[in-house]
Enzyme design. Sequence first.
Site, mmCIF file in Angstrom:
data_model
loop_
_atom_site.group_PDB
_atom_site.id
_atom_site.type_symbol
_atom_site.label_atom_id
_atom_site.label_comp_id
_atom_site.label_asym_id
_atom_site.label_seq_id
_atom_site.Cartn_x
_atom_site.Cartn_y
_atom_site.Cartn_z
ATOM 1 N N SER A 182 -3.227 9.222 -6.073
ATOM 2 C CA SER A 182 -3.753 7.867 -6.171
ATOM 3 C C SER A 182 -3.689 7.338 -7.601
ATOM 4 O O SER A 182 -3.670 6.124 -7.810
ATOM 5 C CB SER A 182 -5.219 7.829 -5.706
ATOM 6 O OG SER A 182 -5.369 8.371 -4.428
ATOM 7 N N HIS A 203 2.147 7.152 -1.935
ATOM 8 C CA HIS A 203 0.691 7.065 -1.881
ATOM 9 C C HIS A 203 0.250 6.399 -0.588
ATOM 10 O O HIS A 203 0.388 5.193 -0.411
ATOM 11 C CB HIS A 203 0.162 6.279 -3.091
ATOM 12 C CG HIS A 203 -1.313 6.123 -3.084
ATOM 13 N ND1 HIS A 203 -1.960 5.009 -3.581
ATOM 14 C CD2 HIS A 203 -2.308 6.934 -2.602
ATOM 15 C CE1 HIS A 203 -3.259 5.143 -3.429
ATOM 16 N NE2 HIS A 203 -3.489 6.296 -2.830
ATOM 17 N N GLU A 215 2.378 2.920 -0.848
ATOM 18 C CA GLU A 215 2.879 2.650 -2.195
ATOM 19 C C GLU A 215 3.963 3.664 -2.533
ATOM 20 O O GLU A 215 3.741 4.874 -2.468
ATOM 21 C CB GLU A 215 1.754 2.756 -3.224
ATOM 22 C CG GLU A 215 0.799 1.590 -3.189
ATOM 23 C CD GLU A 215 -0.264 1.679 -4.267
ATOM 24 O OE1 GLU A 215 -0.739 0.616 -4.696
ATOM 25 O OE2 GLU A 215 -0.633 2.805 -4.677
ATOM 26 N N ASN A 253 -5.140 0.550 -5.953
ATOM 27 C CA ASN A 253 -6.399 0.962 -6.569
ATOM 28 C C ASN A 253 -6.748 0.140 -7.799
ATOM 29 O O ASN A 253 -7.922 0.034 -8.164
ATOM 30 C CB ASN A 253 -6.350 2.451 -6.923
ATOM 31 C CG ASN A 253 -6.581 3.318 -5.691
ATOM 32 O OD1 ASN A 253 -7.280 2.921 -4.774
ATOM 33 N ND2 ASN A 253 -5.976 4.491 -5.671
#
Length: 381
Positions: A182, A203, A215, A253
């Site tokens: 992450s 991800h 991702e 994130n």
Amino acid sequence: MRPEKIVACVEAAVHQPINKGLELERKLFVECLLSPESQGLRHLFFAERKAAKINGLPKETRAKAIQSVGIIGGGTMGGGIAMNFANAGIPVTLLEIDEQALQRGKDIIASNYGITVNKGKLSGAEAEKRLGMIRGTTSYDHLAEVDLVIEAVFEDLAIKQTVFKQLDAVCKPGAILASNTSYQDIDAIAAVTRRPQDVIGLHFFSPANVMKLLEVVRGDKTSDEVLATAMDIAKQINKVPVLSRVCYGFIGNRMLRPYAREAQLCLIEGATPEQIDRVMENWGMAMGPLAVGDLAGIDIGYKARQGLSDEEKGDPRSYCIADRLVAMGRLGQKTGAGYYQYDPASRARSSDETILRVIKKKPQNRVLCEERSATRKFLTD
């Protein structure tokens, strides 16, 4: 989007002359066409297609054939990732540190399929077939011939680098080595291998077997062929791939961080997890921010913060409650408790007075957070 308008059109078709009905239908259609919801859906339609196109990638670049996949880590995330490939008919080898951890991972996957069967979204026979696509192992040697390996272990750079050194020694030439990290630096992970061109970030988001976003993180030395393969396999497993470069938190994130920060500040100011999540779910989110934290694992963010300076971590009030829960062993759904309590069979969440006591009975947490915040403000003013 506007279901009451559909009902109005049906009523008009039943109770009004056809000309009046068509006139109303046209009027309501135009209202929907010009609505913010319509504009947002059109934006989403084109954005998803644009995201799948990679600027500068030569048209002649060919994707590799992915006929078998290895997953390292059978936890909530690793198990969910494995399900994606099994659902697409791609055999998976799931690797864990020992037989106990491996069985726990298999049980998570079986439970996930069981929930889907109970909801009537999958037949029992199909669930068994998909489970049969996933075999377990505790030996890296069983990953020697897979076409793609996805690492899904703890958010610790040193651990991930150790895993990739082992993969580099075992996997066949040309195999793609991917990390589900992450936050960690893909280039730093690739640097410990002799094949940085084959290393990429993939991800997934929790729950990995449900969430559409993937991702794709391109390292400095990731080859065009590997990048094209990652984008192609994302579509095969029914994901929406979005290309990112290497940076802390990538895209999702980095966007989530302010959202999660405000939820934590609301807790500090006296709101309950239920109040915070209810507001966001009423607004339209599928899950509230604290429920999402429990689903992903509160320790994920905690471990990611350990590699940051105090300045990079930001306002201590935005993570001191989460840190306290980690210290208590309340990591979310996987431990049966986080911001909520969870039923071990159904994973249904319920309120828990413990989280309120963390805030109210431990005022030193709040005082410490406020003191650190005031000190940082003084130093930066």
